[in-house]
Design a protein around this motif. Structure first.
Motif, PDB file in Angstrom:
ATOM      1  N   SER A  29     -16.201   9.224  17.684  1.00  0.00           N
ATOM      2  CA  SER A  29     -14.794   9.167  16.049  1.00  0.00           C
ATOM      3  C   SER A  29     -15.820  10.739  15.362  1.00  0.00           C
ATOM      4  N   THR A  30     -17.230  10.121  15.307  1.00  0.00           N
ATOM      5  CA  THR A  30     -18.281  11.284  14.995  1.00  0.00           C
ATOM      6  C   THR A  30     -17.976  12.516  15.507  1.00  0.00           C
ATOM      7  N   HIS A  31     -18.115  13.477  15.995  1.00  0.00           N
ATOM      8  CA  HIS A  31     -18.430  14.348  17.811  1.00  0.00           C
ATOM      9  C   HIS A  31     -16.374  14.509  17.485  1.00  0.00           C
ATOM     10  N   ALA A  32     -15.463  13.918  17.627  1.00  0.00           N
ATOM     11  CA  ALA A  32     -14.060  13.996  17.415  1.00  0.00           C
ATOM     12  C   ALA A  32     -14.333  14.566  16.088  1.00  0.00           C
ATOM     13  N   LEU A  33     -14.142  13.825  15.014  1.00  0.00           N
ATOM     14  CA  LEU A  33     -14.044  14.669  13.882  1.00  0.00           C
ATOM     15  C   LEU A  33     -15.189  16.067  13.454  1.00  0.00           C
ATOM     16  N   ARG A  34     -15.629  16.484  14.191  1.00  0.00           N
ATOM     17  CA  ARG A  34     -16.407  17.248  14.004  1.00  0.00           C
ATOM     18  C   ARG A  34     -15.766  18.564  14.363  1.00  0.00           C
ATOM     19  N   LEU A  35     -15.144  18.170  15.552  1.00  0.00           N
ATOM     20  CA  LEU A  35     -14.173  19.346  16.804  1.00  0.00           C
ATOM     21  C   LEU A  35     -13.165  19.578  15.526  1.00  0.00           C
ATOM     22  N   GLU A  36     -12.486  18.159  14.860  1.00  0.00           N
ATOM     23  CA  GLU A  36     -11.447  18.677  13.868  1.00  0.00           C
ATOM     24  C   GLU A  36     -11.749  19.439  12.564  1.00  0.00           C
ATOM     25  N   ARG A  37     -12.780  19.366  12.391  1.00  0.00           N
ATOM     26  CA  ARG A  37     -13.348  20.403  11.251  1.00  0.00           C
ATOM     27  C   ARG A  37     -13.180  21.477  11.715  1.00  0.00           C
ATOM     28  N   GLU A  38     -13.121  21.433  13.498  1.00  0.00           N
ATOM     29  CA  GLU A  38     -13.758  23.235  14.468  1.00  0.00           C
ATOM     30  C   GLU A  38     -12.185  23.889  14.571  1.00  0.00           C
ATOM     31  N   GLY A  39     -11.110  23.331  14.352  1.00  0.00           N
ATOM     32  CA  GLY A  39      -9.748  23.253  14.373  1.00  0.00           C
ATOM     33  C   GLY A  39      -8.796  22.313  15.068  1.00  0.00           C
ATOM     34  N   PHE A  40      -9.407  21.765  16.082  1.00  0.00           N
ATOM     35  CA  PHE A  40      -8.523  20.950  17.074  1.00  0.00           C
ATOM     36  C   PHE A  40      -8.295  20.165  15.951  1.00  0.00           C
ATOM     37  N   ALA A  41      -6.172  19.476  17.070  1.00  0.00           N
ATOM     38  CA  ALA A  41      -5.777  18.058  16.697  1.00  0.00           C
ATOM     39  C   ALA A  41      -6.532  16.924  16.783  1.00  0.00           C
ATOM     40  N   ARG A  42      -6.454  16.123  16.334  1.00  0.00           N
ATOM     41  CA  ARG A  42      -7.765  14.505  16.899  1.00  0.00           C
ATOM     42  C   ARG A  42      -6.507  13.131  16.775  1.00  0.00           C
ATOM     43  N   LEU A  43      -6.754  12.649  18.456  1.00  0.00           N
ATOM     44  CA  LEU A  43      -5.582  11.628  18.674  1.00  0.00           C
ATOM     45  C   LEU A  43      -6.917  10.791  18.603  1.00  0.00           C
ATOM     46  N   SER A  44      -6.910   9.643  17.497  1.00  0.00           N
ATOM     47  CA  SER A  44      -7.844   8.452  18.147  1.00  0.00           C
ATOM     48  C   SER A  44      -6.656   6.862  18.205  1.00  0.00           C
ATOM     49  N   PHE A  45      -7.249   6.685  19.577  1.00  0.00           N
ATOM     50  CA  PHE A  45      -7.413   5.022  19.604  1.00  0.00           C
ATOM     51  C   PHE A  45      -7.199   4.092  18.564  1.00  0.00           C
ATOM     52  N   ASP A  46      -8.321   4.087  17.778  1.00  0.00           N
ATOM     53  CA  ASP A  46      -9.098   2.877  17.108  1.00  0.00           C
ATOM     54  C   ASP A  46      -8.369   2.961  15.864  1.00  0.00           C
ATOM     55  N   GLU A  47      -7.677   4.149  14.840  1.00  0.00           N
ATOM     56  CA  GLU A  47      -6.984   4.639  14.238  1.00  0.00           C
ATOM     57  C   GLU A  47      -5.090   3.862  14.071  1.00  0.00           C
ATOM     58  N   GLU A  48      -5.237   4.588  15.408  1.00  0.00           N
ATOM     59  CA  GLU A  48      -3.646   3.578  15.778  1.00  0.00           C
ATOM     60  C   GLU A  48      -3.174   2.387  15.853  1.00  0.00           C
ATOM     61  N   ALA A  49      -4.512   1.916  16.848  1.00  0.00           N
ATOM     62  CA  ALA A  49      -4.637   0.198  16.140  1.00  0.00           C
ATOM     63  C   ALA A  49      -4.437   0.012  15.336  1.00  0.00           C
ATOM     64  N   TRP A  50      -5.585   0.389  14.566  1.00  0.00           N
ATOM     65  CA  TRP A  50      -5.242  -0.220  13.103  1.00  0.00           C
ATOM     66  C   TRP A  50      -4.098   0.226  11.911  1.00  0.00           C
ATOM     67  N   ARG A  51      -3.649   1.485  12.940  1.00  0.00           N
ATOM     68  CA  ARG A  51      -2.239   1.461  11.663  1.00  0.00           C
ATOM     69  C   ARG A  51      -1.746   0.435  11.744  1.00  0.00           C
ATOM     70  N   LEU A  52      -1.074  -0.399  12.941  1.00  0.00           N
ATOM     71  CA  LEU A  52      -0.865  -1.230  14.030  1.00  0.00           C
ATOM     72  C   LEU A  52      -1.090  -2.279  13.073  1.00  0.00           C
ATOM     73  N   GLY A  53      -2.548  -2.977  12.825  1.00  0.00           N
ATOM     74  CA  GLY A  53      -2.716  -4.299  12.208  1.00  0.00           C
ATOM     75  C   GLY A  53      -3.905  -4.594  12.922  1.00  0.00           C
ATOM     76  N   HIS A  54      -4.453  -3.673  14.059  1.00  0.00           N
ATOM     77  CA  HIS A  54      -5.562  -4.883  14.928  1.00  0.00           C
ATOM     78  C   HIS A  54      -6.616  -4.085  14.413  1.00  0.00           C
ATOM     79  N   ARG A  55      -7.732  -5.075  13.977  1.00  0.00           N
ATOM     80  CA  ARG A  55      -8.880  -5.212  13.297  1.00  0.00           C
ATOM     81  C   ARG A  55      -9.472  -6.163  14.460  1.00  0.00           C
ATOM     82  N   THR A  56      -9.418  -6.420  14.878  1.00  0.00           N
ATOM     83  CA  THR A  56     -10.741  -6.517  16.052  1.00  0.00           C
ATOM     84  C   THR A  56     -10.580  -6.026  18.141  1.00  0.00           C
ATOM     85  N   HIS A  57     -11.660  -6.170  18.643  1.00  0.00           N
ATOM     86  CA  HIS A  57     -11.390  -5.767  20.191  1.00  0.00           C
ATOM     87  C   HIS A  57     -11.740  -6.825  20.824  1.00  0.00           C
ATOM     88  N   PRO A  58     -11.408  -7.024  22.021  1.00  0.00           N
ATOM     89  CA  PRO A  58     -10.754  -5.380  22.374  1.00  0.00           C
ATOM     90  C   PRO A  58      -9.066  -5.418  21.891  1.00  0.00           C
TER      91      PRO A  58
END
Length: 161
Positions: A24-53
């Motif tokens: 995620s830290t690496h992906a955020l760096r790429l986002e700052r360089e102009g990439f659109a960032r898609l995150s599995f963890d953020e999408e799962a969190w939005r859906l209410g999932h707080r545990t792994h797996p």
């Protein structure tokens, strides 16, 4: 499919590594360089999932959403970074196949973080957000043991240490 020049010029990065490797830290760096960032963890969190797996059916929904967004963004000619574990070659291949009709070959950024560092990072997690989900030690070891590092024959791979 007729592929426009704009679509062919898009870049796709698949960020690959076990939980705690720094994806995620690496992906955020790429986002700052102009990439659109898609995150599995953020999408799962939005859906209410707080545990792994995340339960299998939920993971399927999350990946379906990421795939849909990836195709839309690439269709707009956007550079995209996909932040999920891509723990298996099959997972990476499924995303490669998704963008192949656009004439794109994704680059895998493999976060090759030492095992001890991954375990140390995971032990500090407190469950405060999508990139801080608690991963119990036994599960962390399972994730590390089940991870399939990308092979050079898969296509372009950048090892990030």
């Amino acid at each position: 499919m007729d592929v426009s020049e704009r679509e062919r010029s898009a870049r796709v990065v698949l960020v690959c590594g076990p939980a705690g490797s720094g994806k995620s830290t690496h992906a955020l760096r790429l986002e700052r360089e102009g990439f659109a960032r898609l995150s599995f963890d953020e999408e799962a969190w939005r859906l209410g999932h707080r545990t792994h797996p995340v339960p299998g059916p939920v993971a399927e929904v999350v990946h379906a959403r990421l795939r849909e967004q990836l195709v839309a963004l690439v269709g707009q000619g956007r550079d995209v970074v996909v932040d999920t574990s891509f723990w298996s070659r099959a997972a990476r291949d499924s995303y490669r196949a998704l963008v192949a009709p656009f004439g794109l070959v994704p680059v895998v950024h493999h976060l090759a973080t030492p095992r001890d560092e991954v375990l140390r990072r995971l032990a500090r997690r407190a469950g405060t957000g999508p990139h801080d989900v608690v991963v119990p030690p036994d599960l962390a070891r399972d994730y590390l043991e089940g991870f399939e590092p990308p092979d050079p024959d898969e296509g372009p791979v950048v090892v990030v240490r």
